[in-house]
Design a protein around this motif. Structure first.
Motif, short mmCIF file in Angstrom:
data_model
loop_
_atom_site.label_atom_id
_atom_site.label_comp_id
_atom_site.label_asym_id
_atom_site.label_seq_id
_atom_site.Cartn_x
_atom_site.Cartn_y
_atom_site.Cartn_z
N PHE A 81 0.74 -1.19 0.06
CA PHE A 81 -0.05 -0.04 0.05
C PHE A 81 0.79 1.27 0.04
N HIS A 82 0.70 2.13 -0.90
CA HIS A 82 1.46 3.41 -0.91
C HIS A 82 0.66 4.60 -0.34
N HIS A 83 -0.80 4.44 -0.78
CA HIS A 83 -1.57 5.64 -0.08
C HIS A 83 -3.05 4.79 0.00
N ILE A 84 -3.63 5.28 1.33
CA ILE A 84 -4.93 4.93 1.57
C ILE A 84 -5.69 6.09 2.39
N LYS A 85 -6.91 6.30 2.14
CA LYS A 85 -7.73 7.32 2.61
C LYS A 85 -9.20 6.88 2.66
N ASP A 215 0.49 -1.46 -5.08
CA ASP A 215 1.11 -2.26 -6.21
C ASP A 215 1.32 -3.79 -5.76
N TYR A 216 0.99 -4.61 -6.63
CA TYR A 216 1.12 -6.09 -6.57
C TYR A 216 2.74 -6.17 -7.03
N VAL A 217 3.47 -6.36 -6.16
CA VAL A 217 4.94 -6.70 -6.53
C VAL A 217 5.10 -8.27 -6.46
N LYS A 218 5.48 -8.96 -8.13
CA LYS A 218 5.44 -10.37 -8.30
C LYS A 218 6.76 -10.89 -7.46
N ASN A 219 7.86 -10.11 -7.43
CA ASN A 219 9.13 -10.57 -7.18
C ASN A 219 9.79 -9.47 -6.19
N PHE A 220 9.31 -9.55 -5.25
CA PHE A 220 9.98 -8.50 -4.05
C PHE A 220 11.06 -9.05 -3.39
#
Length: 423
Positions: A81-85, A215-220
């Protein structure tokens, strides 16, 4: 003869047991759950900073890497999560305090009208069928807290996850309030939010404003941290101690400290390593200490290790996984105790002889922590956690270092230490 030698060995070890210093454990827990590690999550470098901290602890203790480096690097998928409101009728709510977003939620930025299903509507097919066509495109409030009936609870859960009525978003009002970042489902086409009981609206909400950017990061990129201490007799056979160091990260500026889950387990693992390294007489078997990551999102660190082992899994004499050991007023629970009865009886006998822990409860197999992938590969293992009602904070912002009691910490430390030496 073997029993006599073990009794003599216990006497020797006991001479040094008082040297165990709980202040070291508290310092580790305090450090790992501090703001600078950002909840040991996958945003703002928190998990990487924690890995480097643990690596430095291994070095300071005097442990060695098994390969060229302490790090075992790998990748796994996760959502960030980068931003949530969230706002109800222009009233702004606080993430992690008032509400929790589901990790599978879609990205969104819009205003929505609302509609509600409570127990009166759910139990009245005529009213429910009349309401259903009106749900599409709105935010659906689900009053899950109004029932304890299992069938009803399953109905609410199914609606929240599968979204059969095509709501733009779903907000669940429930009596529990715990954050989870595990990947269970494909990404949703709606957003899903859990509301804290203290933040339930006093009257029906007319308009919801929601913003989610993730973002869904496939290869963190991630890393397990692995260290080694050679045994007195068997350099290539091992007792393994594991604990996961990752946690839930943060939502906006609110972090999930993770003092009990699982800075406490990491602290005990490091404490055992430090204490045993200082002993004049080491255990017969070599010790491997593994700080695992990716536990919260699906045991990814332990799964990767057993699929890509840097030690022969068949040469692991026994594995002890430590996860949430910060309480203990009612004792400890041992997962796999009914599977490995001989080892459990030995653990219990050591405790009976020394009164370290008030109670040791035995459990069967359960895939609920990082012991599980090892166990599934045939490695004999326990998962040990403390029990008690003196501290109930779990997967929330109140799992803080200054609140964790460590009620049975010293007793459990001494019990595990003698158990290690008993092999």
């Amino acid at each position: 003869m073997k029993k006599i030698l073990f009794i003599i060995l216990i006497s020797i070890i006991f001479c040094n047991i008082s040297a165990q210093d709980i202040s070291y454990a508290r310092s580790i827990i305090s450090e790992l759950s501090s703001q600078k590690f950002h909840g040991r999550g996958y945003k703002d470098g928190g998990i990487d900073s924690a890995a480097c901290f643990i690596e430095n602890q291994f070095k300071e203790i005097g442990l060695k890497p098994i390969e060229k480096t302490f790090f075992q690097e790998f990748n796994f998928p996760t959502n960030i999560f980068h931003h949530i409101k969230l706002a109800f009728d222009e009233k702004l709510l606080e993430p992690a305090i008032d509400y929790l977003p589901n990790i599978h939620s879609c990205n969104v930025s819009d205003d929505f009208l609302t509609i509600k299903i409570d127990e009166k509507i759910r139990n009245n097919p005529k009213k429910l069928n009349k309401l259903i066509p009106k749900i599409k495109g709105k935010v659906l409030f689900l009053n899950r807290f109004e029932t304890k009936d299992k069938t009803a609870l399953n109905w609410y859960d199914n609606v929240a996850i599968s979204n059969p009525y095509n709501a733009a978003g779903i907000i669940v009002l429930d009596s529990s309030f715990t954050y989870n970042i595990a990947e269970y489902y494909p990404q949703f086409t709606h957003f899903l939010i859990q509301l804290a009981p203290k933040s339930f609206p006093e009257k029906n909400v007319k308009k919801v404003h929601c913003e989610i950017k993730k973002d869904y990061v496939k290869n963190f990129p991630a890393k397990n941290i692995v260290s080694y201490l050679q045994g007195q007799e068997y350099s290539d056979s091992f007792i393994v101690i594991t604990a996961h160091y990752d946690h839930l990260g943060k939502l906006e500026n609110n972090i999930f400290p993770g003092a009990n889950d699982n800075a406490s387990g990491i602290a005990m693992m490091l404490d055992l390593a430090k204490n045993i390294k200082q002993q004049n007489f080491r255990p017969r078997y070599s010790l491997v200490f593994i700080a695992l990551t990716g536990e919260e999102v699906g045991l990814f660190g332990s799964k990767y290790f057993v699929d890509n082992p840097i030690i022969d899994l068949k040469k692991i004499k026994f594995l002890i996984n430590l996860d949430m050991v910060g309480t203990g007023s009612s004792g400890i629970s041992v997962v796999n105790a009914t599977i490995f009865k001989e080892q459990f009886n030995k653990l219990k006998q050591i405790n009976d002889d020394n009164n370290f822990i008030t109670n040791i409860s035995q459990r069967g197999a359960a895939c609920n922590s990082d012991h599980c992938p090892f166990f599934e590969k045939g490695v004999p293992s326990f998962f040990i956690y403390t029990t008690g009602k003196e501290f109930n904070e779990y997967h929330n912002t109140k799992d803080k270092a200054d609140s964790i009691p460590l009620t049975a910490y010293e007793g459990l430390f001494n019990l595990i230490k003698l158990f290690i030496y008993s092999f």
